[in-house]
Design a protein around this motif. Structure first.
Motif, PDB file in Angstrom:
ATOM      1  N   UNK A  28      -6.470   3.517   5.618  1.00  0.00           N
ATOM      2  CA  UNK A  28      -6.275   4.966   5.638  1.00  0.00           C
ATOM      3  C   UNK A  28      -6.632   5.594   6.980  1.00  0.00           C
ATOM      4  N   UNK A  70       2.424   6.973   1.396  1.00  0.00           N
ATOM      5  CA  UNK A  70       2.788   8.354   1.090  1.00  0.00           C
ATOM      6  C   UNK A  70       1.860   9.336   1.826  1.00  0.00           C
ATOM      7  N   UNK A  71       0.568   9.039   1.788  1.00  0.00           N
ATOM      8  CA  UNK A  71      -0.408   9.914   2.441  1.00  0.00           C
ATOM      9  C   UNK A  71      -0.305   9.825   3.961  1.00  0.00           C
ATOM     10  N   UNK A  98       0.847  -1.194   0.000  1.00  0.00           N
ATOM     11  CA  UNK A  98       0.000   0.000   0.000  1.00  0.00           C
ATOM     12  C   UNK A  98       0.881   1.243   0.000  1.00  0.00           C
ATOM     13  N   UNK A  99       1.653   1.396  -1.076  1.00  0.00           N
ATOM     14  CA  UNK A  99       2.659   2.461  -1.119  1.00  0.00           C
ATOM     15  C   UNK A  99       2.044   3.845  -1.288  1.00  0.00           C
ATOM     16  N   UNK A 100       0.980   3.942  -2.093  1.00  0.00           N
ATOM     17  CA  UNK A 100       0.305   5.239  -2.231  1.00  0.00           C
ATOM     18  C   UNK A 100      -0.260   5.665  -0.882  1.00  0.00           C
ATOM     19  N   UNK A 101      -0.840   4.701  -0.172  1.00  0.00           N
ATOM     20  CA  UNK A 101      -1.385   5.003   1.161  1.00  0.00           C
ATOM     21  C   UNK A 101      -0.265   5.401   2.124  1.00  0.00           C
ATOM     22  N   UNK A 125      -0.846  -0.998  -8.756  1.00  0.00           N
ATOM     23  CA  UNK A 125      -1.712  -0.561  -7.664  1.00  0.00           C
ATOM     24  C   UNK A 125      -1.215   0.719  -6.989  1.00  0.00           C
ATOM     25  N   UNK A 126      -0.003   1.151  -7.319  1.00  0.00           N
ATOM     26  CA  UNK A 126       0.596   2.309  -6.619  1.00  0.00           C
ATOM     27  C   UNK A 126       1.349   3.201  -7.590  1.00  0.00           C
ATOM     28  N   UNK A 127       0.635   3.690  -8.592  1.00  0.00           N
ATOM     29  CA  UNK A 127       1.349   4.422  -9.630  1.00  0.00           C
ATOM     30  C   UNK A 127       1.791   5.818  -9.184  1.00  0.00           C
ATOM     31  N   UNK A 128       1.311   6.257  -8.040  1.00  0.00           N
ATOM     32  CA  UNK A 128       1.760   7.550  -7.514  1.00  0.00           C
ATOM     33  C   UNK A 128       3.078   7.365  -6.754  1.00  0.00           C
ATOM     34  N   UNK A 129       3.129   6.363  -5.902  1.00  0.00           N
ATOM     35  CA  UNK A 129       4.310   6.181  -5.049  1.00  0.00           C
ATOM     36  C   UNK A 129       5.453   5.462  -5.770  1.00  0.00           C
ATOM     37  N   UNK A 130       5.118   4.591  -6.705  1.00  0.00           N
ATOM     38  CA  UNK A 130       6.161   3.825  -7.400  1.00  0.00           C
ATOM     39  C   UNK A 130       6.299   4.311  -8.835  1.00  0.00           C
TER      40      UNK A 130
END
Lengths: 276, 221
Positions: free
Chosen positions: A256, A79-80, A74-77, B200-205
């Motif tokens: 989240x 980041x937030x 959950x890398x985008x999560x 699934x994580x195109x912003x962070x990766x």
């Protein structure tokens, strides 16, 4: 002109790969289970502990930390979450209750660190079952550090222990209850204790033959504030064994939400939920 | 175009025995039967069996399939299509346990650009897919260790796309008359698990986060 388009595309792809600071060493990956890492992404537990203990809590300040878990995939999560945690005043560190990775791969652990190292406070982890998959245990040890460890901060001894019994096929030695007992018998001068592990003892992935010994050890520890777990991906606070021992479960990153835990007095605590 | 040529090559050369017409030939006699070559294919007129001997040897590092990998392969479609098999090794100090990785890849390189009369040729783009199987991992699950579907992915098998380019140097022809080259190549690749993480994580990766690099040498024999 396809050939020229292709070569410039390739050149851009290569430049892009190198520009982000990936060393050729990491790019030339021997296997997804290859756990080599840059020097600053090795032994993160020791590095983060050094960072934490370099800034001891001043007398009169309250112990307050972020509790989250299961960062897996959950890398985008992540980041937030980092952005949100960086806006929290008066916190000293973050605890992550395991499952740093999803597939037990070193690169996943480094991806999570790429985000969490942007926090203003250090973070500490305990190993989760997903971090044991394939050769994940070795990757975790290389990138983070020991599977069982403890530290003292703000008059509190934090004991982090591997409870992923299923990953050892229930060999009867995980969790290492004698080690836990020893850690809790001597608090190294602290007056309170907190135990953190990934799989909660009431879970089916916890060795059923060690459940009583583990829960019993906690029950007999009068300094214990609570036991903290992940694995279930959702918040929970309760006394599953009805024995006066409180167990707190963390939200997974994907939910989240995270917890801000404040510990004060003898062994009183307050938990605040934060959405991000 | 490529699948058609591959099919033509396969049809032109059955894997068991060469197509022989006319009088029966004793099994120990030298077989010189002519294999009908597909139009446009510069295949030597040799028994079909020979076509399945490796046409090149490979030495590679990285790409997720070994610190050091050795292998061989076949070429089809005027050497634009390669079918390679590699066996790689990763010592325990880099992965926790010593790993042996068997991998196979298919690579298609549509363009080869000769660089003057230097004997060098540049192949700007090769695209392909690979699959690997890893032996020696510590925790892949014992009988009864996990409930069904506890972990949905394979710990041992990986698949992924790759792209790369290469530079070839012309060597003296082989005794058989085949043209030979020594080729240095690189491949950028990823695998199914990295690809899923990225998707699934195109912003962070970024693509560079999930890329692996292989460097290798290919010797045509």
């Amino acid at each position: 002109m396809p050939p020229f388009f292709s070569s410039s595309f390739l050149r851009n792809a290569l430049v892009g790969a190198l520009a982000t600071g990936l060393s050729a060493c990491e790019l030339v990956e021997f296997s997804p289970n290859d756990h080599r890492a840059r020097a600053d992404q090795k032994d993160l537990t020791a590095k983060n502990l050094a960072h934490l203990t370099a800034a001891p809590l001043s007398p009169g300040d309250t112990l307050r930390f972020v509790f989250a878990g299961d960062s897996q995939r959950f890398y985008d999560d992540a980041q937030d979450l980092v952005r949100s945690v960086n806006q929290q005043p008066g916190i000293q560190f973050m605890l992550i209750s395991g499952d740093i990775s999803d597939f037990g791969l070193g690169r996943e652990m480094r991806w999570i660190d790429n985000e969490l190292r942007k926090m203003k406070v250090p973070y500490l982890t305990v190993i989760g079952n997903h971090d044991h998959v394939a050769n994940g245990r070795e990757a975790y040890q290389e990138i983070f550090g020991p599977l069982n460890y403890s530290f003292v901060y703000a008059d509190t001894k934090f004991v982090l222990i591997d409870t992923n019994s299923r990953e050892y096929n229930f060999n009867g030695r995980v969790p290492d209850v004698p080690w836990l007992r020893g850690q809790l018998a001597d608090l190294n001068g602290a007056s309170r204790s907190v135990v953190i592990s990934h799989v909660p003892p009431q879970d089916g992935d916890f060795d059923p033959n060690l459940r009583d010994a583990y829960a019993g050890t906690l029950r007999e520890t009068s300094s214990l504030v609570f036991e903290m777990n992940g694995h279930r991906h959702d918040y929970g606070v309760g006394q599953p064994f009805n024995d006066g021992v409180t167990y707190v479960n963390s939200y997974a990153f994907e939910k989240r939400k995270y917890l801000i835990v404040t510990v004060f007095g003898d062994k009183q605590f307050r938990i605040k939920q934060v959405s991000f | 175009m490529a699948p058609t040529l591959l099919l033509a090559a396969l049809l032109a050369s059955p894997p068991t025995a060469p197509t022989i017409s006319g009088p029966t030939i004793a099994s120990d006699s030298v077989v010189t039967a002519v294999v009908p070559a597909a139009p446009g294919l510069a295949l030597p007129a040799r028994p079909g069996v020979a076509r399945y001997q490796p046409r090149h040897l490979l030495l590679q590092t990285g790409g997720g399939v070994g610190m050091l990998s050795v292998g061989g392969g076949l070429s089809f479609a005027r050497r634009r299509l390669d079918l390679d098999a590699l066996l790689g090794y990763v010592p325990a100090r880099h992965a926790g346990t010593a790993l042996t990785i068997a991998s196979a890849k298919v690579k298609y390189a549509p363009w080869q650009l000769p660089l003057g009369g230097s004997g060098l040729a540049f192949t700007p783009l090769a695209v392909g897919v690979y699959g690997s199987y890893t032996f020696g991992l510590r925790n892949t699950g014992e009988e009864g260790q996990y409930p069904d579907d506890y972990y949905w992915w394979s710990r041992t098998m990986r698949v992924g796309p790759l792209l790369g380019s290469s530079l070839s140097y012309t060597l003296p022809d082989a005794p058989s008359g085949r043209a030979r080259r020594l080729t240095a190549y690189y491949e950028l690749a990823t695998n199914d698990l990295y690809g899923l993480s990225y998707y699934l994580n195109r912003r962070a990766l970024s693509l560079s986060d999930i890329a692996t690099l292989a460097l290798g040498l290919k010797l045509e024999i």
